[in-house]
Design a protein around this motif. Structure first.
Motif, PDB file in Angstrom:
ATOM      1  N   ASN A  59      48.250  19.110 -25.061  1.00 42.84           N
ATOM      2  CA  ASN A  59      49.330  20.131 -24.316  1.00 42.84           C
ATOM      3  C   ASN A  59      49.288  19.537 -22.838  1.00 42.84           C
ATOM      4  OD1 ASN A  59      50.209  20.974 -26.657  1.00 42.84           O
ATOM      5  ND2 ASN A  59      49.079  22.737 -26.514  1.00 42.84           N
ATOM      6  N   SER A  60      48.401  19.141 -22.301  1.00 44.25           N
ATOM      7  CA  SER A  60      47.985  18.998 -20.891  1.00 44.25           C
ATOM      8  C   SER A  60      48.889  17.612 -20.449  1.00 44.25           C
ATOM      9  CB  SER A  60      46.710  18.434 -20.529  1.00 44.25           C
ATOM     10  OG  SER A  60      46.115  17.376 -21.070  1.00 44.25           O
TER      11      SER A  60
ATOM     12  N   GLY B 126      50.912  35.042 -27.230  1.00 40.52           N
ATOM     13  CA  GLY B 126      51.184  33.523 -27.024  1.00 40.52           C
ATOM     14  C   GLY B 126      50.317  32.618 -27.606  1.00 40.52           C
ATOM     15  N   GLU B 127      49.406  33.096 -28.463  1.00 41.54           N
ATOM     16  CA  GLU B 127      48.503  31.994 -28.874  1.00 41.54           C
ATOM     17  C   GLU B 127      48.873  31.392 -30.219  1.00 41.54           C
ATOM     18  OE1 GLU B 127      45.682  30.941 -27.465  1.00 41.54           O
ATOM     19  OE2 GLU B 127      46.526  31.889 -25.982  1.00 41.54           O
TER      20      GLU B 127
ATOM     21  N   ALA C 257      64.233  24.275 -23.919  1.00 42.84           N
ATOM     22  CA  ALA C 257      63.770  24.676 -22.680  1.00 42.84           C
ATOM     23  C   ALA C 257      62.408  24.284 -22.082  1.00 42.84           C
ATOM     24  CB  ALA C 257      63.939  26.606 -22.887  1.00 42.84           C
ATOM     25  N   VAL C 258      61.552  23.956 -22.826  1.00 44.10           N
ATOM     26  CA  VAL C 258      60.264  23.452 -22.145  1.00 44.10           C
ATOM     27  C   VAL C 258      60.379  21.821 -22.185  1.00 44.10           C
ATOM     28  CG1 VAL C 258      59.095  22.579 -24.360  1.00 44.10           C
ATOM     29  CG2 VAL C 258      57.870  24.006 -22.768  1.00 44.10           C
ATOM     30  N   GLY C 259      61.455  21.078 -22.383  1.00 43.53           N
ATOM     31  CA  GLY C 259      61.867  19.858 -21.995  1.00 43.53           C
ATOM     32  C   GLY C 259      61.223  18.842 -23.076  1.00 43.53           C
ATOM     33  N   ARG C 260      61.011  19.399 -24.402  1.00 41.48           N
ATOM     34  CA  ARG C 260      60.911  18.436 -25.448  1.00 41.48           C
ATOM     35  C   ARG C 260      62.103  17.630 -25.953  1.00 41.48           C
ATOM     36  NH1 ARG C 260      56.795  21.298 -29.624  1.00 41.48           N
ATOM     37  NH2 ARG C 260      57.242  19.396 -30.911  1.00 41.48           N
ATOM     38  N   ARG C 261      62.924  18.554 -26.063  1.00 39.36           N
ATOM     39  CA  ARG C 261      64.293  17.721 -26.336  1.00 39.36           C
ATOM     40  C   ARG C 261      65.446  17.801 -25.218  1.00 39.36           C
ATOM     41  NH1 ARG C 261      63.063  16.527 -31.299  1.00 39.36           N
ATOM     42  NH2 ARG C 261      61.342  17.592 -32.248  1.00 39.36           N
ATOM     43  N   PRO C 262      66.451  17.006 -25.076  1.00 40.89           N
ATOM     44  CA  PRO C 262      67.178  17.069 -24.247  1.00 40.89           C
ATOM     45  C   PRO C 262      68.305  18.204 -24.364  1.00 40.89           C
ATOM     46  CG  PRO C 262      67.613  15.254 -25.470  1.00 40.89           C
ATOM     47  CD  PRO C 262      66.429  15.599 -25.935  1.00 40.89           C
ATOM     48  N   LYS C 263      68.774  18.487 -25.183  1.00 41.98           N
ATOM     49  CA  LYS C 263      69.745  19.573 -25.465  1.00 41.98           C
ATOM     50  C   LYS C 263      69.958  20.009 -26.934  1.00 41.98           C
ATOM     51  CE  LYS C 263      73.314  16.007 -25.797  1.00 41.98           C
ATOM     52  NZ  LYS C 263      74.588  15.336 -25.233  1.00 41.98           N
TER      53      LYS C 263
ATOM     54  N   THR D 115      58.850  34.223 -27.840  1.00 38.17           N
ATOM     55  CA  THR D 115      59.030  32.928 -28.118  1.00 38.17           C
ATOM     56  C   THR D 115      58.739  31.949 -26.856  1.00 38.17           C
ATOM     57  OG1 THR D 115      60.704  33.026 -29.734  1.00 38.17           O
ATOM     58  CG2 THR D 115      60.721  31.045 -28.732  1.00 38.17           C
ATOM     59  N   TRP D 116      59.293  32.569 -25.783  1.00 33.92           N
ATOM     60  CA  TRP D 116      59.015  31.531 -24.518  1.00 33.92           C
ATOM     61  C   TRP D 116      57.586  31.692 -24.109  1.00 33.92           C
ATOM     62  CZ3 TRP D 116      60.254  27.394 -22.469  1.00 33.92           C
ATOM     63  CH2 TRP D 116      60.290  27.336 -20.882  1.00 33.92           C
ATOM     64  N   ASN D 117      56.887  32.800 -24.022  1.00 32.31           N
ATOM     65  CA  ASN D 117      55.441  32.811 -23.751  1.00 32.31           C
ATOM     66  C   ASN D 117      54.647  31.931 -24.688  1.00 32.31           C
ATOM     67  OD1 ASN D 117      53.167  34.132 -22.730  1.00 32.31           O
ATOM     68  ND2 ASN D 117      52.863  35.376 -24.237  1.00 32.31           N
ATOM     69  N   TRP D 118      55.041  31.947 -25.949  1.00 31.48           N
ATOM     70  CA  TRP D 118      54.400  31.069 -27.070  1.00 31.48           C
ATOM     71  C   TRP D 118      54.780  29.446 -26.563  1.00 31.48           C
ATOM     72  CZ3 TRP D 118      51.546  28.627 -30.304  1.00 31.48           C
ATOM     73  CH2 TRP D 118      52.007  27.443 -31.083  1.00 31.48           C
ATOM     74  N   GLN D 119      55.973  29.096 -26.390  1.00 33.14           N
ATOM     75  CA  GLN D 119      56.337  27.741 -26.041  1.00 33.14           C
ATOM     76  C   GLN D 119      55.839  27.319 -24.616  1.00 33.14           C
ATOM     77  OE1 GLN D 119      58.591  25.863 -28.580  1.00 33.14           O
ATOM     78  NE2 GLN D 119      56.793  24.769 -27.791  1.00 33.14           N
ATOM     79  N   SER D 120      55.788  28.163 -23.805  1.00 30.11           N
ATOM     80  CA  SER D 120      55.553  27.859 -22.331  1.00 30.11           C
ATOM     81  C   SER D 120      53.952  27.450 -22.482  1.00 30.11           C
ATOM     82  CB  SER D 120      56.203  28.687 -21.480  1.00 30.11           C
ATOM     83  OG  SER D 120      55.409  29.836 -21.617  1.00 30.11           O
ATOM     84  N   LYS D 121      53.143  28.424 -23.074  1.00 27.78           N
ATOM     85  CA  LYS D 121      51.486  28.147 -23.121  1.00 27.78           C
ATOM     86  C   LYS D 121      51.347  26.722 -24.049  1.00 27.78           C
ATOM     87  CE  LYS D 121      49.770  32.625 -22.466  1.00 27.78           C
ATOM     88  NZ  LYS D 121      49.103  33.737 -23.290  1.00 27.78           N
ATOM     89  N   ASN D 122      52.145  26.394 -24.753  1.00 28.14           N
ATOM     90  CA  ASN D 122      51.869  25.641 -25.843  1.00 28.14           C
ATOM     91  C   ASN D 122      53.078  24.417 -25.843  1.00 28.14           C
ATOM     92  OD1 ASN D 122      49.509  26.674 -27.307  1.00 28.14           O
ATOM     93  ND2 ASN D 122      50.633  28.415 -26.931  1.00 28.14           N
ATOM     94  N   PRO D 123      53.424  23.559 -25.033  1.00 29.91           N
ATOM     95  CA  PRO D 123      54.692  22.834 -25.082  1.00 29.91           C
ATOM     96  C   PRO D 123      54.860  21.956 -25.976  1.00 29.91           C
ATOM     97  CG  PRO D 123      53.475  23.067 -22.660  1.00 29.91           C
ATOM     98  CD  PRO D 123      52.592  23.728 -23.856  1.00 29.91           C
ATOM     99  N   LYS D 124      53.633  21.544 -26.753  1.00 35.62           N
ATOM    100  CA  LYS D 124      53.542  20.739 -27.748  1.00 35.62           C
ATOM    101  C   LYS D 124      53.049  21.376 -29.106  1.00 35.62           C
ATOM    102  CE  LYS D 124      53.435  16.566 -25.121  1.00 35.62           C
ATOM    103  NZ  LYS D 124      52.660  14.963 -24.887  1.00 35.62           N
ATOM    104  N   GLY D 125      53.055  22.547 -29.040  1.00 33.54           N
ATOM    105  CA  GLY D 125      52.656  23.482 -30.389  1.00 33.54           C
ATOM    106  C   GLY D 125      51.295  23.633 -30.322  1.00 33.54           C
TER     107      GLY D 125
END
Length: 355
Positions: A354-355, A199-200, A220-226, A339-349
């Motif tokens: 990211n905090s 996820g790094e 899924a991580v909330g960065r985009r509405p749909k 993919t989700w492990n990466w994105q959920s750990k790094n919501p803004k890439g």
């Protein structure tokens, strides 16, 4: 032969995963990237791209990095003058299909002219081992499925991006025919997704994603509405486009295996391989798989089809399995999970806020 490998575009999505895999295979890596689709963090005072900084932490190995553009032939030459390079992996290039429709000159200049610059410098310094990051877009409109390497290329390509890959392949073929000491492998990707299981490192497109999986994960991580699903009237089982999705780590291992073959002097001339899973999944099937693995609902809307999108496209990968000794190991569930492990750990890439 020197085990120093120059990786162009090595800070990007596929390139960075290949850099990690090459380091694990005990190659020494030099990365050349113009940072058009990668970032450096504020805490990174040497401006090493964040993807490469994390790779150094994961592998406990160092990467030499040069912020150099393919259009800078003199800059490329400086890298070759100062290092004993044994082979080149060439990922660098503009790659957004839609953008190529409105910026064709920029795509031809960057991708084709940039590759010619690289090849001229390689020839000057007698480095004639190359693995090229090509694309299934060279096949154009599928005449049959699954698509093998004998499928016609060029005539029905639907966008300038695909045509730049086709032109480069023609250049590589002509070069290897005229100069017999070149060893060149073109790897035609289908749809790389997923991320390193730590996820790094993962896919971090700048701006609105052009590809399905990063769009899904950002929703899924909330960065985009749909999510926007482009068309539901394709001639497929559920009306959405069907594509061949391949895990980026399977893709990375394909490159390392091909490179090993070159270093073992098992090949000469010009070789072409499809790297795909060998089966197709629809857009709605990918969404469903992602929701099942993550437990996160992905809202979406059906919008108009994009010009040039085909109904279905997936690989016959039997040549790579037989001659490379490669096979895909990851399932769509693995691709979604990683993919989700990466994105959920790094919501803004790779950004530092990211905090």
């Amino acid at each position: 032969m020197s085990r120093v490998i120059l990786v162009t575009g090595g800070a990007g999505f596929v390139g960075s995963h290949c850099v990690l895999t090459l380091l694990e295979a005990n190659y020494e890596i030099i990365v050349m990237d113009n940072l058009s689709n990668a970032i450096c963090t504020e805490i990174n005072q040497n401006c090493l791209p964040e993807s490469l900084r994390r790779i150094e932490l994961l592998t406990s190995k160092k990467v030499k990095f040069f912020n150099t553009d393919l259009l800078d032939e003199r800059g490329i030459g400086q890298i070759f003058r100062d290092h004993k390079i044994g082979a080149v992996m060439h990922f660098a290039g503009l790659k957004a299909v839609g953008e190529s429709m409105v910026k064709p000159l920029e795509y031809y200049e960057n991708n084709v002219t940039g590759t010619i610059n690289l090849l001229k410098v390689m020839r000057k310094y007698n480095v004639k081992n190359l693995i090229f990051s090509s694309s299934a877009t060279v096949y154009g409109l599928p005449q049959y499925l699954p698509i093998d390497e004998n499928h016609p290329t060029g005539s029905t390509i639907t966008n300038p991006y695909g045509r730049t890959k086709f032109v480069i392949e023609q250049i590589l073929s002509d070069l290897s025919n005229s100069e017999k000491d070149w060893c060149i492998v073109s790897l035609r990707y289908f749809n790389p997704i997923g991320a390193h299981e730590s996820g790094e490192i993962g896919e971090d497109p700048q701006g609105i994603p052009n590809n399905l999986m990063p769009f899904i994960s950002q929703v899924a991580v909330g960065r985009r509405p749909k999510l926007q699903v482009f068309g539901d009237d394709f001639k497929t089982k559920d009306g959405t486009g069907v594509r061949d999705y391949i895990h980026v780590m399977d893709l990375a291992w394909g490159h390392v295996i091909a490179l090993d073959k070159l270093f073992q002097n098992k090949w000469s001339g010009y070789k072409i391989f499809n790297l795909g899973n060998g089966c197709g999944l629809s857009v709605l099937e990918v969404i469903t798989a992602f929701e099942k693995i993550t437990g996160v609902k992905v809202p979406y809307e059906i919008v108009a089809r994009r010009p040039g999108d085909v109904d279905a496209m997936y690989a016959d990968n039997s040549k790579a399995i037989e001659l490379l000794g490669w096979k895909p190991n990851y399932t769509i569930d693995d691709m979604c999970k990683h993919t989700w492990n990466w994105q959920s750990k790094n919501p803004k890439g790779y950004r530092t806020d990211n905090s």
